[in-house]
Design a protein around this motif. Structure first.
Motif, PDB file in Angstrom:
ATOM      1  N   ILE A  18       8.658  -4.618   7.754  1.00  0.00           N
ATOM      2  CA  ILE A  18       7.476  -5.479   7.622  1.00  0.00           C
ATOM      3  C   ILE A  18       6.605  -4.971   6.481  1.00  0.00           C
ATOM      4  N   PHE A  19       6.170  -5.892   5.630  1.00  0.00           N
ATOM      5  CA  PHE A  19       5.281  -5.535   4.523  1.00  0.00           C
ATOM      6  C   PHE A  19       4.138  -6.540   4.486  1.00  0.00           C
ATOM      7  N   ARG A  20       2.908  -6.037   4.630  1.00  0.00           N
ATOM      8  CA  ARG A  20       1.723  -6.897   4.718  1.00  0.00           C
ATOM      9  C   ARG A  20       1.042  -6.955   3.351  1.00  0.00           C
ATOM     10  N   LEU A  21       0.992  -8.163   2.782  1.00  0.00           N
ATOM     11  CA  LEU A  21       0.472  -8.346   1.432  1.00  0.00           C
ATOM     12  C   LEU A  21      -0.719  -9.298   1.443  1.00  0.00           C
ATOM     13  N   GLY A  22      -1.814  -8.875   0.828  1.00  0.00           N
ATOM     14  CA  GLY A  22      -2.979  -9.735   0.659  1.00  0.00           C
ATOM     15  C   GLY A  22      -3.007 -10.305  -0.749  1.00  0.00           C
ATOM     16  N   VAL A  23      -3.464 -11.550  -0.896  1.00  0.00           N
ATOM     17  CA  VAL A  23      -3.555 -12.192  -2.213  1.00  0.00           C
ATOM     18  C   VAL A  23      -4.873 -12.955  -2.283  1.00  0.00           C
ATOM     19  N   ILE A  24      -5.606 -12.814  -3.394  1.00  0.00           N
ATOM     20  CA  ILE A  24      -6.870 -13.537  -3.515  1.00  0.00           C
ATOM     21  C   ILE A  24      -6.603 -15.025  -3.742  1.00  0.00           C
ATOM     22  N   LEU A  50      -7.128  -2.795   3.287  1.00  0.00           N
ATOM     23  CA  LEU A  50      -6.334  -1.705   2.717  1.00  0.00           C
ATOM     24  C   LEU A  50      -6.815  -0.366   3.256  1.00  0.00           C
ATOM     25  N   ARG A  51      -8.111  -0.178   3.271  1.00  0.00           N
ATOM     26  CA  ARG A  51      -8.672   1.099   3.722  1.00  0.00           C
ATOM     27  C   ARG A  51      -8.464   1.329   5.209  1.00  0.00           C
ATOM     28  N   GLU A  52      -8.413   0.239   5.967  1.00  0.00           N
ATOM     29  CA  GLU A  52      -8.197   0.358   7.410  1.00  0.00           C
ATOM     30  C   GLU A  52      -6.722   0.420   7.776  1.00  0.00           C
ATOM     31  N   GLY A  53      -5.845   0.267   6.781  1.00  0.00           N
ATOM     32  CA  GLY A  53      -4.411   0.338   7.042  1.00  0.00           C
ATOM     33  C   GLY A  53      -3.799  -0.948   7.537  1.00  0.00           C
ATOM     34  N   HIS A  54      -4.513  -2.084   7.382  1.00  0.00           N
ATOM     35  CA  HIS A  54      -3.994  -3.363   7.868  1.00  0.00           C
ATOM     36  C   HIS A  54      -3.242  -4.141   6.801  1.00  0.00           C
ATOM     37  N   PRO A  98     -10.597 -13.963 -23.816  1.00  0.00           N
ATOM     38  CA  PRO A  98     -11.058 -13.384 -22.542  1.00  0.00           C
ATOM     39  C   PRO A  98     -10.015 -13.614 -21.459  1.00  0.00           C
ATOM     40  N   ALA A  99      -9.755 -12.610 -20.667  1.00  0.00           N
ATOM     41  CA  ALA A  99      -8.695 -12.703 -19.656  1.00  0.00           C
ATOM     42  C   ALA A  99      -9.046 -11.846 -18.457  1.00  0.00           C
ATOM     43  N   ARG A 100      -8.397 -12.148 -17.354  1.00  0.00           N
ATOM     44  CA  ARG A 100      -8.534 -11.276 -16.190  1.00  0.00           C
ATOM     45  C   ARG A 100      -7.275 -10.431 -16.062  1.00  0.00           C
ATOM     46  N   GLU A 101      -7.470  -9.239 -15.593  1.00  0.00           N
ATOM     47  CA  GLU A 101      -6.363  -8.319 -15.332  1.00  0.00           C
ATOM     48  C   GLU A 101      -5.945  -8.508 -13.877  1.00  0.00           C
ATOM     49  N   VAL A 102      -4.675  -8.784 -13.650  1.00  0.00           N
ATOM     50  CA  VAL A 102      -4.170  -8.982 -12.289  1.00  0.00           C
ATOM     51  C   VAL A 102      -3.253  -7.814 -11.944  1.00  0.00           C
ATOM     52  N   SER A 103      -3.536  -7.164 -10.821  1.00  0.00           N
ATOM     53  CA  SER A 103      -2.809  -5.943 -10.467  1.00  0.00           C
ATOM     54  C   SER A 103      -2.319  -5.966  -9.031  1.00  0.00           C
ATOM     55  N   LEU A 104      -1.310  -5.160  -8.794  1.00  0.00           N
ATOM     56  CA  LEU A 104      -0.864  -4.849  -7.444  1.00  0.00           C
ATOM     57  C   LEU A 104      -1.653  -3.613  -7.039  1.00  0.00           C
ATOM     58  N   ILE A 105      -2.448  -3.709  -5.981  1.00  0.00           N
ATOM     59  CA  ILE A 105      -3.282  -2.586  -5.570  1.00  0.00           C
ATOM     60  C   ILE A 105      -2.844  -2.095  -4.193  1.00  0.00           C
ATOM     61  N   TYR A 106      -2.985  -0.777  -3.976  1.00  0.00           N
ATOM     62  CA  TYR A 106      -2.521  -0.179  -2.722  1.00  0.00           C
ATOM     63  C   TYR A 106      -3.179   1.180  -2.545  1.00  0.00           C
TER      64      TYR A 106
END
Length: 319
Positions: free
Chosen positions: A92-98, A136-140, A266-274
């Motif tokens: 199981i891998f839990r991924l959040g996306v804006i 992320l900080r809570e481990g969810h 002008p651009a936004r930087e999109v990253s995988l954060i963990y």
């Protein structure tokens, strides 16, 4: 003291209720309560103040929960080590996306990823940046895709791509006749924005703060979706700015209203954060490589200026 007891403590700390916590960890409420009481007796302290509703952590309990989260994460790392040694990519891998990334990026990579890594069970949630950070900080969450830089303690950022801002300018607007636009051309008074809570809106505000045409007290017309902003713009209520990937799917007749910026774009930087604990790194790397592979062909800009969603700092990137 056991890992199981610490997991029970974390569940109660999250839900502030013994019954809901027991349901979360799939045990009966008496079993969970007894194990937490045993831990409190062993440590000779109270972790929870049960006299308050909802249940609250004591001051010592807050410190224990913080350390318990570290211990549980480190225990999970043992399974990670075994999986990596075996070359196993699954679970199981839990991924959040804006929200401003989910509808455009997800269809681009999700099918490829599922076919390539069938043993990974992705659980994807659409969440605001703030909710992502908390989870992320809570481990969810195991990881998330968000606009960066965020520069947060304990959170790593792995850049996926740079996505330019694109002007959507209807024929009635003063800038429609321009082949390209400049940041200095923008006037916050006639830019339609997403509603509060969207980091893309924050990026636009940061972009406009750098120009003379910014009035912080001005009230803008705001909406919850890019589709609505485009419709309002078509009605002559102003221009708007869109993320580049979103412009690929709009109607052909509306593409005539798109205007790119002059370099640096002008651009936004999109990253995988963990988390810096770097759990499930084999899946994170699989996600990164899959997304980078599909986006590389869709976005090809050589000179961009990154607009942070949280600050007025900008950086130019030569690709």
């Amino acid at each position: 003291m056991t890992i199981t007891q610490l997991n029970y403590v974390l569940a109660v700390a999250e839900h502030k209720n013994f019954t809901r916590a027991a349901q979360k960890v799939f045990v009966t409420q008496p079993t969970l309560s007894m194990q937490i009481q045993k831990l409190e007796e062993e440590l000779d302290i109270q972790i929870f103040d049960r006299t308050k509703k909802p249940i609250q952590l004591t001051e010592t309990g807050k410190k224990i929960v913080q350390q318990a989260r570290n211990i549980v994460n480190e225990s999970d790392r043992i399974q990670d080590i075994v999986d990596q040694q075996k070359g196993y990519i699954g679970g199981i891998f839990r991924l959040g996306v804006i929200p401003t990334i989910m509808p455009t990026l997800l269809p681009m990579f999700i099918s490829n990823f599922i076919k390539k890594y069938p043993k990974v069970k992705l659980k994807i949630e659409e969440l605001s940046t703030q909710a992502i950070i908390e989870r992320l900080r809570e481990g969810h969450l195991d990881a998330a895709i968000a606009a960066t830089p965020l520069e947060l303690n304990g959170i790593k950022e792995n850049v996926l791509y740079y996505e330019p801002f694109v002007g959507y300018i209807p024929p009635s607007h003063r800038l429609h006749k321009e082949a390209k636009i400049k940041v200095e051309d923008l006037d916050i008074d006639d830019i339609l924005l997403l509603e509060d809570g969207h980091c893309f809106k924050d990026g636009i505000l940061n972009l406009c703060k750098a120009t003379r045409n910014y009035d912080e007290d001005h009230f803008q017309l705001e909406s919850g979706s890019f589709e609505t902003l485009i419709k309002l713009s078509n009605e002559g209520l102003g221009m708007t700015l869109l993320p580049y990937l979103h412009t690929l799917d709009i109607k052909d007749s509306e593409k005539e209203n798109l205007r790119m910026f002059y370099d640096p774009v002008p651009a936004r930087e999109v990253s995988l954060i963990y988390n810096r604990s770097e759990l499930k790194m084999q899946i994170i790397e699989a996600l990164r490589s899959t997304i980078a592979g599909v986006v590389k062909g869709a976005i090809a800009f050589q000179n961009v200026k990154i607009i942070s969603p949280l600050s007025n700092n900008k950086k130019e990137v030569q690709l």
